[in-house]
Design a protein around this motif. Structure first.
Motif, PDB file in Angstrom:
ATOM      1  N   MET A   1      -6.248  -4.925   4.569  1.00 47.94           N
ATOM      2  CA  MET A   1      -7.074  -3.745   4.844  1.00 47.94           C
ATOM      3  C   MET A   1      -7.572  -3.129   3.544  1.00 47.94           C
ATOM      4  O   MET A   1      -6.982  -3.331   2.493  1.00 47.94           O
ATOM      5  CB  MET A   1      -6.297  -2.728   5.702  1.00 47.94           C
TER       6      MET A   1
ATOM      7  N   HIS B   1       3.343   0.152   3.701  1.00 52.44           N
ATOM      8  CA  HIS B   1       3.499  -1.203   4.231  1.00 52.44           C
ATOM      9  C   HIS B   1       3.132  -2.215   3.157  1.00 52.44           C
ATOM     10  O   HIS B   1       2.413  -1.904   2.214  1.00 52.44           O
ATOM     11  CB  HIS B   1       2.678  -1.416   5.508  1.00 52.44           C
TER      12      HIS B   1
ATOM     13  N   HIS C   1       0.344   3.935   2.653  1.00 51.18           N
ATOM     14  CA  HIS C   1       0.547   3.531   4.043  1.00 51.18           C
ATOM     15  C   HIS C   1       1.963   3.023   4.293  1.00 51.18           C
ATOM     16  O   HIS C   1       2.319   2.711   5.420  1.00 51.18           O
ATOM     17  CB  HIS C   1      -0.458   2.430   4.434  1.00 51.18           C
TER      18      HIS C   1
ATOM     19  N   MET D   1       0.869  -1.173   0.000  1.00 48.04           N
ATOM     20  CA  MET D   1       0.000   0.000   0.000  1.00 48.04           C
ATOM     21  C   MET D   1       0.908   1.226   0.000  1.00 48.04           C
ATOM     22  O   MET D   1       1.479   1.577   1.033  1.00 48.04           O
ATOM     23  CB  MET D   1      -0.900   0.006   1.243  1.00 48.04           C
TER      24      MET D   1
HETATM   25 CU   LIG Z   1      -2.648   0.030   4.662  1.00 50.41          CU
END
Ligand SMILES: [Cu+2]
Length: 139
Positions: free
Chosen positions: A110, A85, A83, A80
């Motif tokens: 997620m 990660h 994010h 991602m």
């Molecule tokens: Cu994420």
């Protein structure tokens, strides 16, 4: 005159031309196409619809464009970007030796934008890698 002819020949030697990755049964599940300097790739996920927290596989086919080195290995990953990660699992890629591959063990834990990364290592002495990326938004 002679110099001009040689120039044309040498530029042809480095040119790459499109190839078509063979992913049979493509009508069942939507296929996405990706492209880099030396390779063309077609992939689809199994299952076709990815659920948050659900394991899935990526089936793909890869071909080397004319003039490009054949692929030696392929790595598949996803992250991602917003994010910073990746996934919580490592993928394993198996090939059938005929340009068709399957990556197992993917899971998007997620919702949001995930980017797939296909990294192809070329066979031969230089072992150069090329990356193809595409992103999907998981609701
Ligand atoms: Cu994420």
């Amino acid at each position: 005159m002679r110099a001009a002819a040689l120039f044309v020949l040498s530029s042809l030697a480095y040119a790459t031309w499109a190839c078509t990755p063979a992913l049979p049964g493509a009508t069942v599940n939507k296929v996405q196409n990706l492209d880099s300097k030396s390779y063309a790739l077609a992939y689809r996920t199994q299952p076709a619809t990815i659920a948050v927290g659900g394991h899935f596989a990526v089936e793909f086919a890869l071909c080397a464009k004319d003039g490009a080195a054949t692929p030696e290995s392929v790595r598949v990953d996803a992250h991602m970007p917003e994010h910073r990660h990746g996934m919580n699992y490592k993928t394993t890629v198996t090939g059938n030796g005929g340009g068709k591959y399957r990556a197992e063990g993917l899971m998007f834990h997620m919702p949001g934008r995930w980017e797939y990364i296909f990294e192809v290592r070329a066979s031969g002495t230089n072992g150069a890698t090329e990356r193809m990326t595409t992103s999907v938004v998981l609701q």
